[in-house]
Write a protein that holds these residues in place. Structure first.
Motif, PDB file in Angstrom:
ATOM      1  N   GLN A 210       0.838  -1.195   0.000  1.00  0.00           N
ATOM      2  CA  GLN A 210       0.000   0.000   0.000  1.00  0.00           C
ATOM      3  C   GLN A 210       0.877   1.251   0.000  1.00  0.00           C
ATOM      4  OE1 GLN A 210      -2.560   0.173   3.407  1.00  0.00           O
ATOM      5  NE2 GLN A 210      -3.580   2.016   2.732  1.00  0.00           N
ATOM      6  N   ILE A 211       0.502   2.238  -0.779  1.00  0.00           N
ATOM      7  CA  ILE A 211       1.243   3.500  -0.832  1.00  0.00           C
ATOM      8  C   ILE A 211       0.942   4.288   0.439  1.00  0.00           C
ATOM      9  CG2 ILE A 211       1.556   5.677  -2.062  1.00  0.00           C
ATOM     10  CD1 ILE A 211       0.666   4.176  -4.606  1.00  0.00           C
ATOM     11  N   LYS A 212       1.992   4.816   1.049  1.00  0.00           N
ATOM     12  CA  LYS A 212       1.839   5.585   2.282  1.00  0.00           C
ATOM     13  C   LYS A 212       2.474   6.964   2.136  1.00  0.00           C
ATOM     14  CE  LYS A 212       1.771   1.497   5.134  1.00  0.00           C
ATOM     15  NZ  LYS A 212       2.430   0.696   6.136  1.00  0.00           N
ATOM     16  N   VAL A 213       1.954   7.897   2.902  1.00  0.00           N
ATOM     17  CA  VAL A 213       2.519   9.251   2.942  1.00  0.00           C
ATOM     18  C   VAL A 213       3.985   9.144   3.350  1.00  0.00           C
ATOM     19  CG1 VAL A 213       2.417  11.468   4.152  1.00  0.00           C
ATOM     20  CG2 VAL A 213       0.299  10.333   3.433  1.00  0.00           C
ATOM     21  N   GLY A 214       4.824   9.875   2.637  1.00  0.00           N
ATOM     22  CA  GLY A 214       6.258   9.875   2.931  1.00  0.00           C
ATOM     23  C   GLY A 214       7.074   8.984   2.014  1.00  0.00           C
ATOM     24  N   TYR A 215       6.415   8.080   1.292  1.00  0.00           N
ATOM     25  CA  TYR A 215       7.162   7.238   0.355  1.00  0.00           C
ATOM     26  C   TYR A 215       7.842   8.128  -0.683  1.00  0.00           C
ATOM     27  CZ  TYR A 215       5.357   2.647   1.798  1.00  0.00           C
ATOM     28  OH  TYR A 215       5.070   1.494   2.472  1.00  0.00           O
ATOM     29  N   GLN A 216       9.068   7.785  -1.025  1.00  0.00           N
ATOM     30  CA  GLN A 216       9.833   8.520  -2.023  1.00  0.00           C
ATOM     31  C   GLN A 216       9.354   8.144  -3.417  1.00  0.00           C
ATOM     32  OE1 GLN A 216      12.361  10.863  -1.040  1.00  0.00           O
ATOM     33  NE2 GLN A 216      11.198  10.477   0.800  1.00  0.00           N
ATOM     34  N   THR A 217       9.456   9.075  -4.365  1.00  0.00           N
ATOM     35  CA  THR A 217       8.990   8.831  -5.724  1.00  0.00           C
ATOM     36  C   THR A 217      10.152   8.813  -6.716  1.00  0.00           C
ATOM     37  OG1 THR A 217       8.480  11.188  -5.908  1.00  0.00           O
ATOM     38  CG2 THR A 217       6.657   9.728  -5.357  1.00  0.00           C
ATOM     39  N   TYR A 218      10.030   7.927  -7.698  1.00  0.00           N
ATOM     40  CA  TYR A 218      11.064   7.696  -8.710  1.00  0.00           C
ATOM     41  C   TYR A 218      10.383   7.447 -10.054  1.00  0.00           C
ATOM     42  CZ  TYR A 218      13.878   6.540  -4.566  1.00  0.00           C
ATOM     43  OH  TYR A 218      14.521   6.576  -3.370  1.00  0.00           O
ATOM     44  N   VAL A 219      11.144   7.572 -11.141  1.00  0.00           N
ATOM     45  CA  VAL A 219      10.612   7.167 -12.436  1.00  0.00           C
ATOM     46  C   VAL A 219      11.204   5.832 -12.881  1.00  0.00           C
ATOM     47  CG1 VAL A 219       9.831   9.383 -13.311  1.00  0.00           C
ATOM     48  CG2 VAL A 219      12.184   8.703 -13.679  1.00  0.00           C
ATOM     49  N   TYR A 220      12.229   5.371 -12.210  1.00  0.00           N
ATOM     50  CA  TYR A 220      12.693   4.000 -12.423  1.00  0.00           C
ATOM     51  C   TYR A 220      13.425   3.546 -11.171  1.00  0.00           C
ATOM     52  CZ  TYR A 220      17.178   6.154 -13.774  1.00  0.00           C
ATOM     53  OH  TYR A 220      18.335   6.896 -13.792  1.00  0.00           O
ATOM     54  N   ASP A 221      13.357   2.247 -10.914  1.00  0.00           N
ATOM     55  CA  ASP A 221      13.977   1.675  -9.728  1.00  0.00           C
ATOM     56  C   ASP A 221      15.490   1.835  -9.827  1.00  0.00           C
ATOM     57  OD1 ASP A 221      13.883   0.524  -7.259  1.00  0.00           O
ATOM     58  OD2 ASP A 221      13.371  -1.472  -7.955  1.00  0.00           O
ATOM     59  N   GLY A 222      16.097   2.315  -8.768  1.00  0.00           N
ATOM     60  CA  GLY A 222      17.533   2.554  -8.764  1.00  0.00           C
ATOM     61  C   GLY A 222      17.907   3.948  -9.233  1.00  0.00           C
ATOM     62  N   GLY A 223      16.916   4.712  -9.681  1.00  0.00           N
ATOM     63  CA  GLY A 223      17.163   6.078 -10.129  1.00  0.00           C
ATOM     64  C   GLY A 223      17.192   7.041  -8.958  1.00  0.00           C
ATOM     65  N   GLU A 224      17.288   8.297  -9.272  1.00  0.00           N
ATOM     66  CA  GLU A 224      17.322   9.344  -8.261  1.00  0.00           C
ATOM     67  C   GLU A 224      15.898   9.746  -7.884  1.00  0.00           C
ATOM     68  OE1 GLU A 224      19.917  13.387  -7.561  1.00  0.00           O
ATOM     69  OE2 GLU A 224      19.427  12.818  -9.607  1.00  0.00           O
ATOM     70  N   GLU A 225      15.635   9.835  -6.587  1.00  0.00           N
ATOM     71  CA  GLU A 225      14.288  10.244  -6.163  1.00  0.00           C
ATOM     72  C   GLU A 225      14.094  11.707  -6.510  1.00  0.00           C
ATOM     73  OE1 GLU A 225      13.343  12.447  -3.568  1.00  0.00           O
ATOM     74  OE2 GLU A 225      15.385  12.851  -2.956  1.00  0.00           O
ATOM     75  N   PHE A 226      12.859  12.052  -6.795  1.00  0.00           N
ATOM     76  CA  PHE A 226      12.560  13.436  -7.161  1.00  0.00           C
ATOM     77  C   PHE A 226      11.527  14.065  -6.257  1.00  0.00           C
ATOM     78  CE2 PHE A 226       9.778  10.777  -9.705  1.00  0.00           C
ATOM     79  CZ  PHE A 226       8.544  11.310  -9.415  1.00  0.00           C
ATOM     80  N   GLY A 227      10.956  13.297  -5.355  1.00  0.00           N
ATOM     81  CA  GLY A 227       9.922  13.840  -4.482  1.00  0.00           C
ATOM     82  C   GLY A 227       9.386  12.799  -3.535  1.00  0.00           C
ATOM     83  N   ALA A 228       8.201  13.094  -3.000  1.00  0.00           N
ATOM     84  CA  ALA A 228       7.594  12.192  -2.021  1.00  0.00           C
ATOM     85  C   ALA A 228       6.072  12.322  -2.050  1.00  0.00           C
ATOM     86  CB  ALA A 228       8.105  12.519  -0.624  1.00  0.00           C
ATOM     87  N   VAL A 229       5.429  11.261  -1.623  1.00  0.00           N
ATOM     88  CA  VAL A 229       3.973  11.248  -1.535  1.00  0.00           C
ATOM     89  C   VAL A 229       3.550  12.092  -0.343  1.00  0.00           C
ATOM     90  CG1 VAL A 229       1.947   9.786  -1.160  1.00  0.00           C
ATOM     91  CG2 VAL A 229       3.845   8.965  -2.586  1.00  0.00           C
ATOM     92  N   ARG A 230       2.663  13.035  -0.557  1.00  0.00           N
ATOM     93  CA  ARG A 230       2.145  13.893   0.505  1.00  0.00           C
ATOM     94  C   ARG A 230       0.767  13.434   0.980  1.00  0.00           C
ATOM     95  NH1 ARG A 230       4.390  19.336   0.695  1.00  0.00           N
ATOM     96  NH2 ARG A 230       6.592  18.897   0.976  1.00  0.00           N
ATOM     97  N   GLU A 231       0.004  12.828   0.045  1.00  0.00           N
ATOM     98  CA  GLU A 231      -1.361  12.420   0.384  1.00  0.00           C
ATOM     99  C   GLU A 231      -1.810  11.342  -0.596  1.00  0.00           C
ATOM    100  OE1 GLU A 231      -5.572  14.723   0.104  1.00  0.00           O
ATOM    101  OE2 GLU A 231      -3.946  15.815   1.107  1.00  0.00           O
ATOM    102  N   VAL A 232      -2.638  10.425  -0.102  1.00  0.00           N
ATOM    103  CA  VAL A 232      -3.251   9.405  -0.946  1.00  0.00           C
ATOM    104  C   VAL A 232      -4.754   9.611  -0.848  1.00  0.00           C
ATOM    105  CG1 VAL A 232      -3.523   6.937  -1.371  1.00  0.00           C
ATOM    106  CG2 VAL A 232      -1.360   7.809  -0.454  1.00  0.00           C
ATOM    107  N   ALA A 233      -5.425   9.718  -1.989  1.00  0.00           N
ATOM    108  CA  ALA A 233      -6.883   9.906  -1.987  1.00  0.00           C
ATOM    109  C   ALA A 233      -7.536   8.734  -1.244  1.00  0.00           C
ATOM    110  CB  ALA A 233      -7.414   9.980  -3.408  1.00  0.00           C
TER     111      ALA A 233
END
Length: 84
Positions: free
Chosen positions: A4-27
Motif C-alpha cells: 500500500q502507498i503511504k505518505v512519505g514514500y519517495q517517488t522515482y521514475v525508475y527503480d535505482g534512479g534518483e528520487e525526485f519527491g515524495a507522496v504527501r497524500e493518498v486519496a
C-alpha cells in the motif's frame, strides 16, 4: 502491486534512479496521489501512473504522467547543479 502507498514514500521514475519527491497524500479511494516534486511543488498524479510500490518507494510510469508533471520531474534537481 501488493504494498500500500503511504505518505512519505519517495517517488522515482525508475527503480535505482534518483528520487525526485515524495507522496504527501493518498486519496481515500486510492484513485490519485498528491506528490511533492522538489523545486516545483505539489502535483496530483493518477493511480494508473504508478508502475510499482516497494520498500517505501513509488515508481511512476513517466509516459503516463501529464507534460506538466514530466517537466517538473525533469527539473527537480536543477537547483543542485552549479550554474542553474
Amino acid at each position: 502491486m501488493n504494498e500500500q502507498i503511504k505518505v512519505g514514500y519517495q517517488t522515482y521514475v525508475y527503480d535505482g534512479g534518483e528520487e525526485f519527491g515524495a507522496v504527501r497524500e493518498v486519496a481515500p479511494d486510492g484513485s490519485q496521489l498528491l506528490v511533492y516534486i522538489e523545486n516545483a511543488g505539489e502535483f496530483v498524479v493518477p493511480h494508473d501512473a504508478v508502475k510499482s510500490v516497494h520498500s517505501g518507494k513509488v515508481i511512476l510510469d513517466y509516459a503516463r504522467l501529464n507534460r506538466r508533471v514530466q517537466k517538473a520531474i525533469d527539473l527537480a534537481h536543477d537547483a543542485e547543479k552549479p550554474g542553474t
